[in-house]
Design a protein around this motif. Sequence first.
Motif, PDB file in Angstrom:
ATOM      1  N   GLU A  21     110.979  49.313 -49.669  1.00 53.16           N
ATOM      2  CA  GLU A  21     110.917  47.850 -49.597  1.00 53.16           C
ATOM      3  C   GLU A  21     111.912  47.212 -50.562  1.00 53.16           C
ATOM      4  OE1 GLU A  21     106.204  47.242 -48.410  1.00 53.16           O
ATOM      5  OE2 GLU A  21     106.772  47.426 -50.519  1.00 53.16           O
ATOM      6  N   ALA A  22     111.982  47.736 -51.776  1.00 49.49           N
ATOM      7  CA  ALA A  22     112.908  47.179 -52.765  1.00 49.49           C
ATOM      8  C   ALA A  22     114.348  47.317 -52.296  1.00 49.49           C
ATOM      9  CB  ALA A  22     112.719  47.866 -54.116  1.00 49.49           C
ATOM     10  N   LEU A  23     114.715  48.484 -51.795  1.00 53.46           N
ATOM     11  CA  LEU A  23     116.075  48.697 -51.334  1.00 53.46           C
ATOM     12  C   LEU A  23     116.395  47.838 -50.113  1.00 53.46           C
ATOM     13  CD1 LEU A  23     116.421  52.545 -51.856  1.00 53.46           C
ATOM     14  CD2 LEU A  23     117.455  50.707 -53.213  1.00 53.46           C
ATOM     15  N   ALA A  24     115.437  47.722 -49.192  1.00 51.06           N
ATOM     16  CA  ALA A  24     115.653  46.883 -48.010  1.00 51.06           C
ATOM     17  C   ALA A  24     115.835  45.422 -48.400  1.00 51.06           C
ATOM     18  CB  ALA A  24     114.480  47.031 -47.032  1.00 51.06           C
ATOM     19  N   PHE A  25     115.036  44.953 -49.365  1.00 51.93           N
ATOM     20  CA  PHE A  25     115.165  43.554 -49.783  1.00 51.93           C
ATOM     21  C   PHE A  25     116.474  43.324 -50.520  1.00 51.93           C
ATOM     22  CE2 PHE A  25     113.890  39.633 -52.064  1.00 51.93           C
ATOM     23  CZ  PHE A  25     113.678  38.857 -50.931  1.00 51.93           C
ATOM     24  N   LEU A  26     116.892  44.287 -51.320  1.00 47.82           N
ATOM     25  CA  LEU A  26     118.194  44.178 -51.985  1.00 47.82           C
ATOM     26  C   LEU A  26     119.322  44.104 -50.958  1.00 47.82           C
ATOM     27  CD1 LEU A  26     117.861  46.633 -54.985  1.00 47.82           C
ATOM     28  CD2 LEU A  26     118.119  44.153 -55.096  1.00 47.82           C
ATOM     29  N   LYS A  27     119.231  44.900 -49.910  1.00 48.57           N
ATOM     30  CA  LYS A  27     120.242  44.854 -48.847  1.00 48.57           C
ATOM     31  C   LYS A  27     120.246  43.487 -48.168  1.00 48.57           C
ATOM     32  CE  LYS A  27     120.228  49.778 -47.856  1.00 48.57           C
ATOM     33  NZ  LYS A  27     119.875  50.798 -46.855  1.00 48.57           N
ATOM     34  N   PHE A  28     119.053  42.938 -47.936  1.00 48.39           N
ATOM     35  CA  PHE A  28     118.964  41.600 -47.335  1.00 48.39           C
ATOM     36  C   PHE A  28     119.637  40.571 -48.225  1.00 48.39           C
ATOM     37  CE2 PHE A  28     116.699  37.564 -47.570  1.00 48.39           C
ATOM     38  CZ  PHE A  28     117.001  37.053 -46.317  1.00 48.39           C
ATOM     39  N   LEU A  29     119.311  40.591 -49.513  1.00 48.77           N
ATOM     40  CA  LEU A  29     119.903  39.619 -50.440  1.00 48.77           C
ATOM     41  C   LEU A  29     121.413  39.790 -50.526  1.00 48.77           C
ATOM     42  CD1 LEU A  29     117.227  39.661 -53.270  1.00 48.77           C
ATOM     43  CD2 LEU A  29     117.667  37.811 -51.647  1.00 48.77           C
ATOM     44  N   LYS A  30     121.882  41.031 -50.440  1.00 49.36           N
ATOM     45  CA  LYS A  30     123.319  41.297 -50.485  1.00 49.36           C
ATOM     46  C   LYS A  30     124.020  40.714 -49.254  1.00 49.36           C
ATOM     47  CE  LYS A  30     126.531  45.177 -50.262  1.00 49.36           C
ATOM     48  NZ  LYS A  30     126.617  46.633 -50.166  1.00 49.36           N
ATOM     49  N   ARG A  31     123.371  40.813 -48.104  1.00 48.20           N
ATOM     50  CA  ARG A  31     123.981  40.380 -46.845  1.00 48.20           C
ATOM     51  C   ARG A  31     123.834  38.885 -46.581  1.00 48.20           C
ATOM     52  NH1 ARG A  31     121.122  45.403 -44.030  1.00 48.20           N
ATOM     53  NH2 ARG A  31     122.639  47.011 -44.618  1.00 48.20           N
ATOM     54  N   ALA A  32     122.795  38.280 -47.125  1.00 46.86           N
ATOM     55  CA  ALA A  32     122.548  36.853 -46.873  1.00 46.86           C
ATOM     56  C   ALA A  32     123.580  36.019 -47.622  1.00 46.86           C
ATOM     57  CB  ALA A  32     121.137  36.476 -47.314  1.00 46.86           C
ATOM     58  N   GLY A  33     124.211  35.132 -46.925  1.00 45.17           N
ATOM     59  CA  GLY A  33     125.214  34.274 -47.534  1.00 45.17           C
ATOM     60  C   GLY A  33     124.821  32.810 -47.459  1.00 45.17           C
ATOM     61  N   HIS A  34     125.679  31.983 -47.974  1.00 44.24           N
ATOM     62  CA  HIS A  34     125.442  30.539 -48.013  1.00 44.24           C
ATOM     63  C   HIS A  34     125.063  30.007 -46.632  1.00 44.24           C
ATOM     64  CE1 HIS A  34     126.542  26.257 -48.101  1.00 44.24           C
ATOM     65  NE2 HIS A  34     126.137  26.313 -49.362  1.00 44.24           N
ATOM     66  N   SER A  35     125.770  30.417 -45.601  1.00 45.83           N
ATOM     67  CA  SER A  35     125.495  29.892 -44.257  1.00 45.83           C
ATOM     68  C   SER A  35     124.122  30.318 -43.754  1.00 45.83           C
ATOM     69  CB  SER A  35     126.582  30.322 -43.274  1.00 45.83           C
ATOM     70  OG  SER A  35     126.632  31.724 -43.158  1.00 45.83           O
ATOM     71  N   ASP A  36     123.663  31.507 -44.140  1.00 48.78           N
ATOM     72  CA  ASP A  36     122.331  31.957 -43.736  1.00 48.78           C
ATOM     73  C   ASP A  36     121.248  31.094 -44.372  1.00 48.78           C
ATOM     74  OD1 ASP A  36     123.181  34.306 -42.207  1.00 48.78           O
ATOM     75  OD2 ASP A  36     123.784  35.087 -44.166  1.00 48.78           O
ATOM     76  N   TYR A  37     121.391  30.838 -45.664  1.00 50.49           N
ATOM     77  CA  TYR A  37     120.423  29.985 -46.343  1.00 50.49           C
ATOM     78  C   TYR A  37     120.478  28.566 -45.785  1.00 50.49           C
ATOM     79  CZ  TYR A  37     119.583  33.637 -49.806  1.00 50.49           C
ATOM     80  OH  TYR A  37     119.224  34.809 -50.427  1.00 50.49           O
ATOM     81  N   LYS A  38     121.683  28.092 -45.518  1.00 50.38           N
ATOM     82  CA  LYS A  38     121.838  26.726 -45.033  1.00 50.38           C
ATOM     83  C   LYS A  38     121.163  26.539 -43.674  1.00 50.38           C
ATOM     84  CE  LYS A  38     125.109  22.988 -44.771  1.00 50.38           C
ATOM     85  NZ  LYS A  38     126.345  22.498 -45.334  1.00 50.38           N
ATOM     86  N   LYS A  39     121.174  27.590 -42.863  1.00 47.15           N
ATOM     87  CA  LYS A  39     120.562  27.522 -41.541  1.00 47.15           C
ATOM     88  C   LYS A  39     119.061  27.212 -41.634  1.00 47.15           C
ATOM     89  CE  LYS A  39     121.313  31.161 -39.115  1.00 47.15           C
ATOM     90  NZ  LYS A  39     121.375  32.362 -38.251  1.00 47.15           N
ATOM     91  N   PHE A  40     118.439  27.687 -42.688  1.00 46.05           N
ATOM     92  CA  PHE A  40     116.989  27.534 -42.826  1.00 46.05           C
ATOM     93  C   PHE A  40     116.561  26.481 -43.846  1.00 46.05           C
ATOM     94  CE2 PHE A  40     117.651  31.823 -41.192  1.00 46.05           C
ATOM     95  CZ  PHE A  40     116.910  31.722 -40.017  1.00 46.05           C
ATOM     96  N   ALA A  41     117.495  25.926 -44.574  1.00 42.32           N
ATOM     97  CA  ALA A  41     117.167  24.926 -45.601  1.00 42.32           C
ATOM     98  C   ALA A  41     117.070  23.528 -44.999  1.00 42.32           C
ATOM     99  CB  ALA A  41     118.236  24.939 -46.690  1.00 42.32           C
ATOM    100  N   ASP A  42     116.358  22.680 -45.683  1.00 47.02           N
ATOM    101  CA  ASP A  42     116.315  21.255 -45.336  1.00 47.02           C
ATOM    102  C   ASP A  42     117.512  20.611 -46.023  1.00 47.02           C
ATOM    103  OD1 ASP A  42     115.853  18.577 -44.973  1.00 47.02           O
ATOM    104  OD2 ASP A  42     113.843  18.583 -45.852  1.00 47.02           O
TER     105      ASP A  42
END
Length: 72
Positions: A21-42
Amino acid sequence: MANHALTNAEVSFQVVLTVDEALAFLKFLKRAGHSDYKKFADTRGGDAEVYEMLYAGEKIRAEIAATGFYCR
């Protein structure tokens, strides 16, 4: 929905993850970029929530890394 009574308060928590789980979440955080967060942010009020999400992810990544787990 944010509880406005807690605005600017700090939240501390502990979570127990398996190594996978820790490694998978680290991979997610590594891959997630500004545009990914922006897609889900208000973003109606600007990009403040985007950056709060990014900063929170980086804090979590740093805490996991401090335990010795790194994602390349």
